[in-house]
Enzyme design. Sequence first.
Site, PDB file in Angstrom:
ATOM      1  N   THR A 194       4.117   1.826   2.532  1.00 53.60           N
ATOM      2  CA  THR A 194       5.452   1.970   1.954  1.00 53.60           C
ATOM      3  C   THR A 194       6.285   2.948   2.766  1.00 53.60           C
ATOM      4  OG1 THR A 194       4.726   1.402  -0.283  1.00 53.60           O
ATOM      5  CG2 THR A 194       6.725   2.716  -0.097  1.00 53.60           C
TER       6      THR A 194
ATOM      7  N   GLY B 234       0.826  -1.184   0.000  1.00 51.14           N
ATOM      8  CA  GLY B 234       0.000   0.000   0.000  1.00 51.14           C
ATOM      9  C   GLY B 234       0.871   1.248   0.000  1.00 51.14           C
ATOM     10  N   CYS B 235       0.307   2.364  -0.440  1.00 50.70           N
ATOM     11  CA  CYS B 235       1.093   3.600  -0.517  1.00 50.70           C
ATOM     12  C   CYS B 235       1.505   4.086   0.874  1.00 50.70           C
ATOM     13  CB  CYS B 235       0.332   4.675  -1.277  1.00 50.70           C
ATOM     14  SG  CYS B 235      -1.356   4.982  -0.701  1.00 50.70           S
ATOM     15  N   TYR B 236       0.554   4.140   1.809  1.00 51.52           N
ATOM     16  CA  TYR B 236       0.907   4.546   3.174  1.00 51.52           C
ATOM     17  C   TYR B 236       1.880   3.569   3.831  1.00 51.52           C
ATOM     18  CZ  TYR B 236      -2.923   8.040   3.276  1.00 51.52           C
ATOM     19  OH  TYR B 236      -3.741   9.123   3.044  1.00 51.52           O
TER      20      TYR B 236
END
Length: 310
Positions: free
Chosen positions: A117, A113-115
Amino acid sequence: MTIRVFIDGAAGTTGIEIHDRLASRNEFELIVLGNAERKSETARRDALHTADIAILCLPDDAAREAVALAEGSDTRIIDASSAHRVADGWTYGFPELVGRDAVANAARVSNPGCYPTGFLALVAPLVRAGLLPADWPYTFNAVSGYSGGGKALIERFEASPEIAFRAYGLGMGHKHLPEMQKYAGLVHAPVFSPSVIPAMRGMVGDVPLPLQAMGAKSNPAELQGCLAAAYEDTPFITVHPLADAPTELLLERDAQPWDGLELWVFADNDASQVRLVARLDNLGKGASGAAVQSLNLMCGLPETAGLRLA
């Protein structure tokens, strides 16, 4: 010999960006379905079985269905959804944490997920090294461009310019928590405070550390040194020196696509408090860029091919 790639969900934001990164590369032959075919289970099954690698840019349930459709084939899969991030038999697509060989040799890769990461890039190496405790109740405060919320949120922000800030996940139990806890090696899931601003892309995440209250056996220089050593051989992650700490961090409303990740360790004068901060493009290293990085490794190609690091 070209590598056949099928992007299932190519009409979504992440799928479009992956397509743009691959379209001009002669190593790949993109399998493209028309508007009607994208809704056909038969056409999708055929594409999934024909491809050498399929990249799923779908909601979680649809991603699970696509994996089922691909059963019986030799097609390798990169799933950009959150459906398989902590599932057995799947490799977590964060090469800097799990190892490049693990991703390169995997048949099933789940995009981070972006967060997570940003959070994992900051916390995981420090917990592994014993510089931070695994049983501390960590918090992660993060702000993202609105593209991370998918089509509905993009439409909402673009139709409502009066929205300046949107805090969400207030009911707790966010779907990113399992991967954040698992891959950081934590006893407790962090308290996660996500928010969105009226910028298309970009992300800043912040892990506050009251070192004195924690009784941590580390100081800011050791934390920064550990992160620098952990990522010294990767072209994607930059760990800034303590002396290079800016007085403020910015996200630009019209930022260009970028596939890197920057990390900082900020500290007060007596080193009793620290903030670990990550900045990335939620659509780059946080989504499509990460998928292409994994694709490159799985195909034995240069890891940075087709990616934007400047």
